[in-house]
Design an enzyme around this catalytic site. Structure first.
Site, short mmCIF file in Angstrom:
data_model
loop_
_atom_site.label_atom_id
_atom_site.label_comp_id
_atom_site.label_asym_id
_atom_site.label_seq_id
_atom_site.Cartn_x
_atom_site.Cartn_y
_atom_site.Cartn_z
N ASP A 15 -8.33 -0.01 3.22
CA ASP A 15 -7.29 -0.64 2.41
C ASP A 15 -8.04 -1.52 1.40
O ASP A 15 -9.22 -1.84 1.59
CB ASP A 15 -6.39 -1.47 3.34
CG ASP A 15 -5.40 -2.31 2.58
OD1 ASP A 15 -4.76 -1.78 1.66
OD2 ASP A 15 -5.27 -3.52 2.89
N LEU A 16 -7.38 -1.92 0.33
CA LEU A 16 -8.06 -2.72 -0.70
C LEU A 16 -7.75 -4.22 -0.57
O LEU A 16 -8.63 -5.03 -0.25
CB LEU A 16 -7.65 -2.21 -2.09
CG LEU A 16 -8.19 -2.98 -3.28
CD1 LEU A 16 -9.69 -2.83 -3.39
CD2 LEU A 16 -7.52 -2.48 -4.58
N ASP A 17 -6.46 -4.55 -0.82
CA ASP A 17 -6.08 -5.97 -0.85
C ASP A 17 -6.22 -6.61 0.53
O ASP A 17 -5.59 -6.18 1.49
CB ASP A 17 -4.61 -6.10 -1.30
CG ASP A 17 -4.41 -5.63 -2.74
OD1 ASP A 17 -5.25 -5.94 -3.59
OD2 ASP A 17 -3.40 -4.94 -3.01
N THR A 23 -7.58 -10.30 -2.65
CA THR A 23 -6.47 -10.34 -3.61
C THR A 23 -5.14 -10.71 -2.95
O THR A 23 -4.17 -10.99 -3.65
CB THR A 23 -6.30 -8.97 -4.30
OG1 THR A 23 -6.59 -7.98 -3.33
CG2 THR A 23 -7.21 -8.83 -5.49
N LYS A 51 2.73 -8.03 2.93
CA LYS A 51 1.41 -7.41 2.91
C LYS A 51 1.50 -5.91 3.15
O LYS A 51 2.14 -5.48 4.10
CB LYS A 51 0.49 -8.05 3.95
CG LYS A 51 -0.05 -9.39 3.50
CD LYS A 51 -1.13 -9.89 4.44
CE LYS A 51 -1.65 -11.23 3.97
NZ LYS A 51 -2.51 -11.84 4.98
N SER A 120 -4.74 2.37 -1.03
CA SER A 120 -4.03 1.12 -1.29
C SER A 120 -2.65 1.38 -1.87
O SER A 120 -2.49 2.25 -2.72
CB SER A 120 -4.83 0.28 -2.30
OG SER A 120 -4.06 -0.79 -2.78
N ALA A 121 -1.67 0.60 -1.41
CA ALA A 121 -0.32 0.71 -1.95
C ALA A 121 -0.24 0.22 -3.39
O ALA A 121 0.74 0.46 -4.09
CB ALA A 121 0.63 -0.13 -1.09
N LYS A 151 3.45 2.33 2.65
CA LYS A 151 3.20 1.99 4.05
C LYS A 151 4.42 1.22 4.57
O LYS A 151 4.98 0.44 3.79
CB LYS A 151 1.95 1.12 4.17
CG LYS A 151 0.69 1.78 3.62
CD LYS A 151 -0.45 0.75 3.53
CE LYS A 151 -1.65 1.33 2.81
NZ LYS A 151 -2.75 0.36 2.58
N GLU A 175 -7.73 -1.95 7.91
CA GLU A 175 -6.47 -2.49 7.36
C GLU A 175 -6.28 -3.95 7.74
O GLU A 175 -6.65 -4.36 8.83
CB GLU A 175 -5.29 -1.72 7.97
CG GLU A 175 -4.63 -0.71 7.08
CD GLU A 175 -3.88 -1.29 5.89
OE1 GLU A 175 -3.69 -2.52 5.83
OE2 GLU A 175 -3.49 -0.51 5.02
N ASP A 176 -5.66 -4.72 6.83
CA ASP A 176 -5.36 -6.12 7.17
C ASP A 176 -3.87 -6.36 7.38
O ASP A 176 -3.46 -7.50 7.63
CB ASP A 176 -5.87 -7.08 6.07
CG ASP A 176 -5.02 -7.01 4.82
OD1 ASP A 176 -4.60 -5.89 4.44
OD2 ASP A 176 -4.75 -8.07 4.23
C1 BG6 Z 1 -0.66 -3.89 -1.34
C2 BG6 Z 1 -0.50 -5.38 -1.11
O1 BG6 Z 1 -2.00 -3.54 -1.23
O2 BG6 Z 1 -0.19 -3.55 -2.65
C3 BG6 Z 1 0.93 -5.81 -1.36
O3 BG6 Z 1 -0.86 -5.67 0.23
C4 BG6 Z 1 1.35 -5.37 -2.75
O4 BG6 Z 1 1.03 -7.18 -1.20
C5 BG6 Z 1 1.17 -3.87 -2.90
O5 BG6 Z 1 2.72 -5.71 -2.99
C6 BG6 Z 1 1.57 -3.36 -4.27
O6 BG6 Z 1 0.68 -3.88 -5.22
P1 BG6 Z 1 0.89 -3.80 -6.78
O7 BG6 Z 1 -0.45 -4.25 -7.34
O8 BG6 Z 1 1.19 -2.37 -7.12
O9 BG6 Z 1 2.00 -4.71 -7.13
MG MG Z 2 -4.04 -5.12 2.57
#
Ligand code: BG6
Ligand code: MG
Length: 245
Positions: A15-17, A23, A51, A120-121, A151, A175-176
């Site tokens: 996962d990224l964030d 972030t 998250k 990542s989402a 997710k 994943e976090d």
């Molecule tokens: C996920 C984050 O990686 O991405 C969420 O954990 C975030 O908090 C989601 O809402 C969507 O991100 P973005 O950058 O498309 O608004």
């Molecule tokens: Mg995350």
């Protein structure tokens, strides 16, 4: 671990964030600014629910917390406002914002022939990776623009396993977020929660972060209370196996 199911790991999906970069705090600050504008009281605890899930679903939860309902057009404007604020934080990021140990661990995996990807989402995933100098560090990137369902739906992890051409049972996910752990399990993958053990109870095992993490250390962790054992590499690759284990 006698009788434990053996999973041979050939790909690691990150996962990224909150896993590769911190972030998660920028997402929180951007949502908090929006919540303040809307007069909604929004805490870090509330933020845990956002998250790993998509931008629009996050706004729906925020509005629900505030007991507010707005039109679809206004919702689109509100998520744009939040995103502009988030992107301003991201644009200040540098290579120093990669979390400790991530680069070394990814390199160790690659030196052993393990495929690595990001799932990542976020629709900003490529921007973030470019900003911190990791855009070419992975074999594949699956992001929020490439899937329909966020997710805890498993779609993004299935997308990643298809991109890497590695079967789901040979993939391990870092994943976090609990929604991300659930998504990875639904995809049929082994999970490692990154962060607090208490808030990631559904993970197969947890690590506090990547600082000092090595493949042997990861293999020595207990998975699902001893019901899963992991090894890295292919079964017939004895040289590699001997080196890694
Ligand atoms: C996920 C984050 O990686 O991405 C969420 O954990 C975030 O908090 C989601 O809402 C969507 O991100 P973005 O950058 O498309 O608004
Ligand atoms: Mg995350």
């Amino acid at each position: 671990m006698k009788g434990a199911e053996l999973r041979r790991i050939q790909a690691c999906i990150f996962d990224l964030d909150g896993v590769i970069v911190d972030t998660a705090r920028f997402h929180y600050q951007a949502w908090k600014e929006l919540a303040d504008d809307l007069g909604i009281s929004f805490s870090e605890k509330d933020n845990e629910r956002l998250k790993g899930i998509s931008r629009m679903e996050s706004l729906e939860i925020l509005l629900q917390i505030g007991g507010m309902s707005v039109s679809r057009v206004e919702m689109a404007e509100l998520v744009d406002q939040k995103n502009r604020s988030y992107v301003n934080f991201v644009k200040k990021m540098t290579e120093n914002d990669v979390l400790p140990g991530v680069r070394d661990f990814v390199q160790e995996l690659q030196s052993h022939g393990i495929r690595v990807s990001v799932a990542s989402a976020s629709k900003n995933a490529q921007l973030v990776l470019r900003q911190v100098g990791l855009i070419n560090a992975f074999d594949a990137v699956s992001d929020g623009r490439m899937v329909k369902r966020a997710k805890p739906d498993p779609e993004i992890f299935l997308h990643s396993s298809a991109q890497l051409k590695i079967p789901v049972s040979n993939c391990l996910v870092f994943e976090d977020a609990t929604a991300g752990i659930e998504a990875a399990h639904r995809a049929g993958m082994v999970t490692v929660g990154v962060g607090n053990r208490k808030s990631l109870k559904n993970a197969d095992t947890t690590i506090p972060g990547f600082a000092g993490l090595t493949i042997p250390k990861l293999c020595s962790k207990v998975y699902r209370n001893g019901t899963i054992e992991i090894e890295f590499g292919k079964e017939d690759d004895n040289a590699k196996k001997a080196k890694i284990l």
